[in-house]
Write a protein that holds these residues in place. Structure first.
Motif, PDB file in Angstrom:
ATOM      1  N   ILE B 140       0.868 -16.271   6.903  1.00  0.00           N
ATOM      2  CA  ILE B 140      -0.252 -15.356   7.190  1.00  0.00           C
ATOM      3  C   ILE B 140      -0.847 -14.866   5.868  1.00  0.00           C
ATOM      4  N   GLU B 141      -2.174 -14.901   5.786  1.00  0.00           N
ATOM      5  CA  GLU B 141      -2.845 -14.359   4.602  1.00  0.00           C
ATOM      6  C   GLU B 141      -3.181 -12.897   4.900  1.00  0.00           C
ATOM      7  N   GLY B 142      -2.432 -12.007   4.292  1.00  0.00           N
ATOM      8  CA  GLY B 142      -2.612 -10.573   4.559  1.00  0.00           C
ATOM      9  C   GLY B 142      -3.946 -10.060   4.056  1.00  0.00           C
ATOM     10  N   PRO B 143      -4.364  -8.893   4.542  1.00  0.00           N
ATOM     11  CA  PRO B 143      -5.674  -8.354   4.123  1.00  0.00           C
ATOM     12  C   PRO B 143      -5.616  -7.694   2.737  1.00  0.00           C
ATOM     13  N   ALA B 144      -6.787  -7.305   2.267  1.00  0.00           N
ATOM     14  CA  ALA B 144      -6.856  -6.507   1.030  1.00  0.00           C
ATOM     15  C   ALA B 144      -6.600  -5.062   1.458  1.00  0.00           C
ATOM     16  N   TRP B 145      -5.335  -4.697   1.473  1.00  0.00           N
ATOM     17  CA  TRP B 145      -4.895  -3.466   2.142  1.00  0.00           C
ATOM     18  C   TRP B 145      -5.681  -2.222   1.762  1.00  0.00           C
ATOM     19  N   LEU B 146      -5.814  -1.981   0.490  1.00  0.00           N
ATOM     20  CA  LEU B 146      -6.400  -0.702   0.079  1.00  0.00           C
ATOM     21  C   LEU B 146      -7.909  -0.772  -0.142  1.00  0.00           C
ATOM     22  N   SER B 147      -8.484  -1.951   0.050  1.00  0.00           N
ATOM     23  CA  SER B 147      -9.916  -2.099  -0.251  1.00  0.00           C
ATOM     24  C   SER B 147     -10.752  -2.455   0.969  1.00  0.00           C
ATOM     25  N   ARG B 148     -10.128  -2.599   2.123  1.00  0.00           N
ATOM     26  CA  ARG B 148     -10.888  -2.982   3.304  1.00  0.00           C
ATOM     27  C   ARG B 148     -10.655  -2.002   4.433  1.00  0.00           C
ATOM     28  N   GLU B 149     -11.736  -1.774   5.187  1.00  0.00           N
ATOM     29  CA  GLU B 149     -11.583  -1.001   6.416  1.00  0.00           C
ATOM     30  C   GLU B 149     -11.031  -1.921   7.495  1.00  0.00           C
ATOM     31  N   PRO B 150     -10.199  -1.487   8.403  1.00  0.00           N
ATOM     32  CA  PRO B 150      -9.566  -0.177   8.487  1.00  0.00           C
ATOM     33  C   PRO B 150      -8.209  -0.148   7.779  1.00  0.00           C
ATOM     34  N   TRP B 151      -7.934  -1.219   6.994  1.00  0.00           N
ATOM     35  CA  TRP B 151      -6.588  -1.370   6.449  1.00  0.00           C
ATOM     36  C   TRP B 151      -6.191  -0.264   5.479  1.00  0.00           C
ATOM     37  N   ALA B 152      -7.144   0.242   4.729  1.00  0.00           N
ATOM     38  CA  ALA B 152      -6.809   1.282   3.750  1.00  0.00           C
ATOM     39  C   ALA B 152      -6.200   2.494   4.466  1.00  0.00           C
ATOM     40  N   PHE B 153      -6.821   2.852   5.593  1.00  0.00           N
ATOM     41  CA  PHE B 153      -6.323   3.998   6.358  1.00  0.00           C
ATOM     42  C   PHE B 153      -4.904   3.722   6.876  1.00  0.00           C
ATOM     43  N   TYR B 154      -4.717   2.534   7.447  1.00  0.00           N
ATOM     44  CA  TYR B 154      -3.395   2.230   8.014  1.00  0.00           C
ATOM     45  C   TYR B 154      -2.343   2.026   6.916  1.00  0.00           C
ATOM     46  N   SER B 155      -2.800   1.633   5.744  1.00  0.00           N
ATOM     47  CA  SER B 155      -1.852   1.531   4.625  1.00  0.00           C
ATOM     48  C   SER B 155      -1.282   2.907   4.286  1.00  0.00           C
ATOM     49  N   PHE B 224      -3.614  14.930   0.926  1.00  0.00           N
ATOM     50  CA  PHE B 224      -4.538  14.855  -0.210  1.00  0.00           C
ATOM     51  C   PHE B 224      -4.088  13.853  -1.280  1.00  0.00           C
ATOM     52  N   ALA B 225      -2.901  14.091  -1.846  1.00  0.00           N
ATOM     53  CA  ALA B 225      -2.517  13.415  -3.093  1.00  0.00           C
ATOM     54  C   ALA B 225      -2.580  11.888  -2.994  1.00  0.00           C
ATOM     55  N   GLN B 226      -2.016  11.334  -1.942  1.00  0.00           N
ATOM     56  CA  GLN B 226      -1.954   9.870  -1.838  1.00  0.00           C
ATOM     57  C   GLN B 226      -3.357   9.261  -1.775  1.00  0.00           C
ATOM     58  N   ALA B 227      -4.235   9.900  -0.984  1.00  0.00           N
ATOM     59  CA  ALA B 227      -5.604   9.383  -0.879  1.00  0.00           C
ATOM     60  C   ALA B 227      -6.339   9.553  -2.207  1.00  0.00           C
ATOM     61  N   TYR B 228      -6.090  10.658  -2.865  1.00  0.00           N
ATOM     62  CA  TYR B 228      -6.750  10.928  -4.151  1.00  0.00           C
ATOM     63  C   TYR B 228      -6.338   9.883  -5.195  1.00  0.00           C
ATOM     64  N   ILE B 229      -5.048   9.550  -5.197  1.00  0.00           N
ATOM     65  CA  ILE B 229      -4.547   8.625  -6.216  1.00  0.00           C
ATOM     66  C   ILE B 229      -4.872   7.174  -5.856  1.00  0.00           C
ATOM     67  N   MET B 230      -4.694   6.807  -4.596  1.00  0.00           N
ATOM     68  CA  MET B 230      -4.744   5.381  -4.249  1.00  0.00           C
ATOM     69  C   MET B 230      -6.106   4.862  -3.819  1.00  0.00           C
ATOM     70  N   THR B 231      -6.876   5.670  -3.142  1.00  0.00           N
ATOM     71  CA  THR B 231      -8.148   5.129  -2.610  1.00  0.00           C
ATOM     72  C   THR B 231      -9.370   5.945  -3.027  1.00  0.00           C
ATOM     73  N   GLN B 232      -9.159   7.154  -3.504  1.00  0.00           N
ATOM     74  CA  GLN B 232     -10.279   8.038  -3.852  1.00  0.00           C
ATOM     75  C   GLN B 232     -11.253   8.197  -2.685  1.00  0.00           C
ATOM     76  N   GLY B 233     -10.729   8.099  -1.494  1.00  0.00           N
ATOM     77  CA  GLY B 233     -11.580   8.286  -0.313  1.00  0.00           C
ATOM     78  C   GLY B 233     -12.188   6.997   0.216  1.00  0.00           C
ATOM     79  N   PRO B 235     -12.205   2.670   1.130  1.00  0.00           N
ATOM     80  CA  PRO B 235     -13.553   2.130   1.020  1.00  0.00           C
ATOM     81  C   PRO B 235     -14.513   2.786   2.015  1.00  0.00           C
ATOM     82  N   GLU B 236     -15.679   3.068   1.516  1.00  0.00           N
ATOM     83  CA  GLU B 236     -16.762   3.649   2.312  1.00  0.00           C
ATOM     84  C   GLU B 236     -16.315   4.869   3.110  1.00  0.00           C
ATOM     85  N   ASP B 237     -15.635   5.777   2.438  1.00  0.00           N
ATOM     86  CA  ASP B 237     -15.203   7.061   3.018  1.00  0.00           C
ATOM     87  C   ASP B 237     -14.185   6.936   4.142  1.00  0.00           C
ATOM     88  N   SER B 238     -13.604   5.760   4.325  1.00  0.00           N
ATOM     89  CA  SER B 238     -12.665   5.604   5.441  1.00  0.00           C
ATOM     90  C   SER B 238     -11.349   6.336   5.201  1.00  0.00           C
TER      91      SER B 238
END
Lengths: 469, 289
Positions: B140-155, B224-233, B235-238
């Protein structure tokens, strides 16, 4: 309570009180743990965000300034970049700000509007002010000026241009076999420059030929990919601000064309593929810069890379060139510009000392001395006096690739972020529009429509709120 | 007695002073600030309910950040509870090396957040990360976890399970408190392991579950902290969580009055949900042994 417990209680109380007293006395006697070399002088507290080799250079400037006179002592402090703004704001709000700070975030108009930073003209002599107006490159003055007054002093400009890996270009036959394999002097630099694409479409085509994919179709080497609307909008003849009318120009045909070009080129490779490739790159700030690692063949980056490549990867054969315009309707020598600039906060205890330090840094009395520091760091001077020094000319002779950035310094087509009071919000929303179009969530037109609507709302809100004007 | 009370207050006075200065005063001040335009440098200017009006009627990102946070609370809190209870049940078994397992499961919860984020950033890297490496083994080719919706949220949801050891240890303490006589009586009555878990263990654990549920919900709304460090909000505010947006408004755009209004709305939401949980707890939390 038994007598024994009361005794223990009293003993504990005495020990606790004694510990507090000792801590207090230690605090009194050692209230300044940082040793000062010149305690008799006026301190100038200076914050910056540099680390690594740059921090050393900055500290050397401070030492040099301290040795050059006997009135002030600059005390530098490196503040972590990601918390620098909030730390700075709290220090101003708390009444204990530094005397000056080097910044590179999009904060000048906003901080000036909120009176977080002070205008510089009160600490400048009339001669200083004339020197600033007459010698500073126009684009640096644009960055520094808010409502007609200088609120920061540009120390160095950050200009982006294209970096080309010559070994990659030779490998795929984009350069004739007789073309220089590497740049060692001005002649070779100019010979290669004449062979590079003179329009964006051709540059993109070169990029396509330079891409390398693995057996599963994943990007192994990125030839060229246009990124950053703020970089490409001026090249398409657009931009975000009409400097004469002092109005924002967000949703223009030129900006839409620029965004369309960026989105189309990303779509060709597949956004997902690009994201995967970029996230596989381990770093971007030092020797592991993807261009240096051979992961990118043509990339857009700032002038400081010339010095980094010289120090960290001297064997790499590369050249630089301005971003070419599109075939139709574009502008040459265009792009986005920003810089490092010194601010003096409101409430600084020693603004005059800070100003003397700034003057020393920019080499107002001795450009040759300033040039020695600028060439060590790979900084791009904000005034021609430094660029024309013997030291700087020697540096450019040794690193002909730096000439590209020198030539861009007085280009009228390089644009800083518009000087509106909500500059940071505007900057974020431009990036947001860029991201939405590149991802394909919105069309370029929709993304710019959204951007314009959001900014118009912000302007209307400010106009409707007298306290915010 | 009076002297003792005075001494008691004196002993806790450092905390009392700290609480008054750094919690109570800012807390009360923020009520006033939420009705002002305030940039922390200039004096606040009274604007009435303008900040609240803007939030409710003119700011789509406020609603989006609220929706993201509620969605996170609705998924991460129950998931963390179930996983925490299951792990605690497993770690309550008397097997060889159980102390090692307990330590191993608890350890991640005391790893600093920044270090955790650094580890997960690598694990979730789409090209060179462990997660996609494992998926690739399975074809399986996994998604771009932290850069794609909705995967960033579920990550980030997935990542929240990493620190489940903190609540797990409380569940484990709760399990140890269940009287053994109840199990003995159930065995005499012929109850099997499943029945004992459903009819004794879980009901007896409900006070601890309730405690973790309340704390978990409050923490989820302050995420707060994890989102601030890893995704900065992105992709596209997700992953623009409420607290992250509040922070941006306060410190990035110097909109302290607006951020104070947001903080008060958050406070009221948390109070409301906590009250709701306390209202319902009599129906499902068992305190009697």
């Amino acid at each position: 309570m038994t007598a024994e417990r009361t005794r223990h209680f009293h003993t504990a109380g005495w020990i606790f009180s004694a510990a507090i007293l000792i801590a207090f006395l230690l605090g009194v006697f050692f209230k300044n743990p940082a040793r000062r070399k010149y305690p008799e002088r006026e301190p100038v507290v200076f914050w910056h965000m540099w680390s690594g080799v740059w921090k050393t250079i900055v500290e050397d400037i401070c030492v040099s300034f301290n040795e050059s006179q006997n009135q002030y002592e600059v005390l530098p402090l490196s503040v972590p970049g990601d918390v620098a703004d909030s730390k700075f704001l709290l220090s101003v709000a708390g009444g204990a700000p530094p005397d000056c700070m080097v910044q590179w975030n999009q904060i000048v108009p906003q901080f000036a509007h909120n009176k977080v930073i002070a205008p510089l003209d009160p600490v400048m002599s009339p001669e200083d002010y004339i020197y600033f107006k007459e010698t500073t490159f126009p684009v640096a003055q644009k960055i520094a000026t808010v409502n007609g007054r200088p609120y920061c002093m540009p120390l160095a400009l950050d200009i982006r241009a294209c970096y080309f890996r010559l070994d990659h270009l030779h490998e795929v036959g984009l350069l004739p076999p007789g073309a220089p394999k590497r740049i060692t002097d001005k002649e070779e630099f100019e010979e290669i420059a004449a062979l590079l694409p003179d329009n964006l479409e051709e540059l993109a085509e070169w990029g396509n030929r330079l891409h390398v994919f693995d057996n599963k179709g994943r990007i192994a080497r990125l030839g060229f990919l246009p990124e950053w609307l703020r970089m490409f909008a001026p090249a398409f003849g657009g931009g975000f601000y009409d400097w004469e009318a002092e109005k924002l120009t967000l949703n223009t045909p030129e900006n839409r064309r620029a965004l369309r070009f960026i989105a189309d080129e990303t779509t060709k490779l597949g956004f997902d593929n690009v994201v995967r490739f970029k996230s596989s790159l381990t770093g971007k700030h030092g020797a592991d810069w993807p261009f240096a690692l051979g992961k990118r063949s043509i990339t857009i980056d700032g002038q400081w890379r010339v010095q980094q490549l010289k120090q960290l990867a001297p064997d790499i054969a590369y050249t630089t060139a301005p971003l070419p315009p599109p075939k139709k309707g574009g502008k040459k020598n265009a792009g986005w510009v920003h810089g490092n600039f010194m601010i003096i906060p409101t409430g600084a205890k020693n603004p005059q000392g800070a100003w003397e330090f700034i003057k020393f840094w920019i080499g107002q009395d001795d450009p040759e001395r300033a040039a020695r520091f600028y060439t060590r760091a790979g900084w791009l001077p904000p005034r021609p006096q430094i660029a024309n020094t013997e030291c700087f000319r020697e540096y450019v002779k040794e690193n002909p690739q730096f000439q590209t950035f020198i030539d861009l310094l007085d280009s009228p087509n390089i644009e800083p972020t518009p000087p509106v009071t909500f500059q940071l919000l505007l900057y974020d929303l431009i990036k947001r529009a860029d991201e939405s179009a590149t991802r394909g969530t919105l069309t370029p037109k929709q993304a710019l429509d959204n951007l314009e609507e959001q900014i118009n709302d912000e302007i209307a809100r400010k106009e409707g709120a007298p306290h915010e004007k | 007695m009076k002297g003792q009370a005075l001494r008691g207050y004196l002993f806790i006075s450092p905390w009392l002073v700290g609480f008054a200065l750094f919690v109570a005063v800012p807390f009360i001040a923020s009520i006033y600030l939420s009705f002002t335009q305030y940039d922390i440098i200039s004096p606040p200017v009274w604007v009435g309910a303008v900040n609240y009006k803007r939030l409710f009627s003119e700011d789509p990102l406020f609603w989006k950040s609220l929706a993201v946070t509620i969605k996170y609370a609705l998924i991460a809190v129950p998931l963390g509870t179930v996983v925490g209870v299951v792990i605690a049940l497993l770690l309550n078994l008397e097997i060889r090396g159980i102390r090692f397992y307990r330590t191993a499961f608890y350890l991640p919860s005391i790893v600093p957040t920044v270090a955790t984020c650094a580890i997960f950033s690598w694990m979730l890297n789409p090209q060179i990360g462990l997660m996609n490496g494992l998926l690739r083994v399975a074809g399986i080719e996994g998604p771009a976890w932290l850069s794609r919706e909705p995967w960033a949220f579920y990550s980030l949801i997935l990542m929240s399970l990493w620190s489940v050891g903190g609540s797990m240890i409380i569940y484990l303490a709760g399990l140890k408190n269940i009287p053994i006589s109840l199990y003995e009586a159930a065995i005499v009555d012929g109850a099997n392991a499943w029945h004992r878990t459903v009819h004794i263990t879980l009901p007896m654990l409900t006070p601890v579950i309730f405690f973790n549920l309340v704390m978990g919900t409050i923490n989820a709304f302050q995420y707060f902290a994890q989102a601030y460090i890893m995704t900065q909000g992105g992709p596209e505010d997700s992953t623009t969580f409420y607290a992250l947006y509040l922070f941006q408004r306060a410190w990035r755009y110097l909109d302290m009055g607006y951020a104070s209004a947001m903080a008060w709305i958050l406070f009221l939401i948390i109070m409301f949900i906590t009250m709701l949980l306390f209202k319902t707890h009599k129906k499902w939390v068992h305190y009697d042994s």
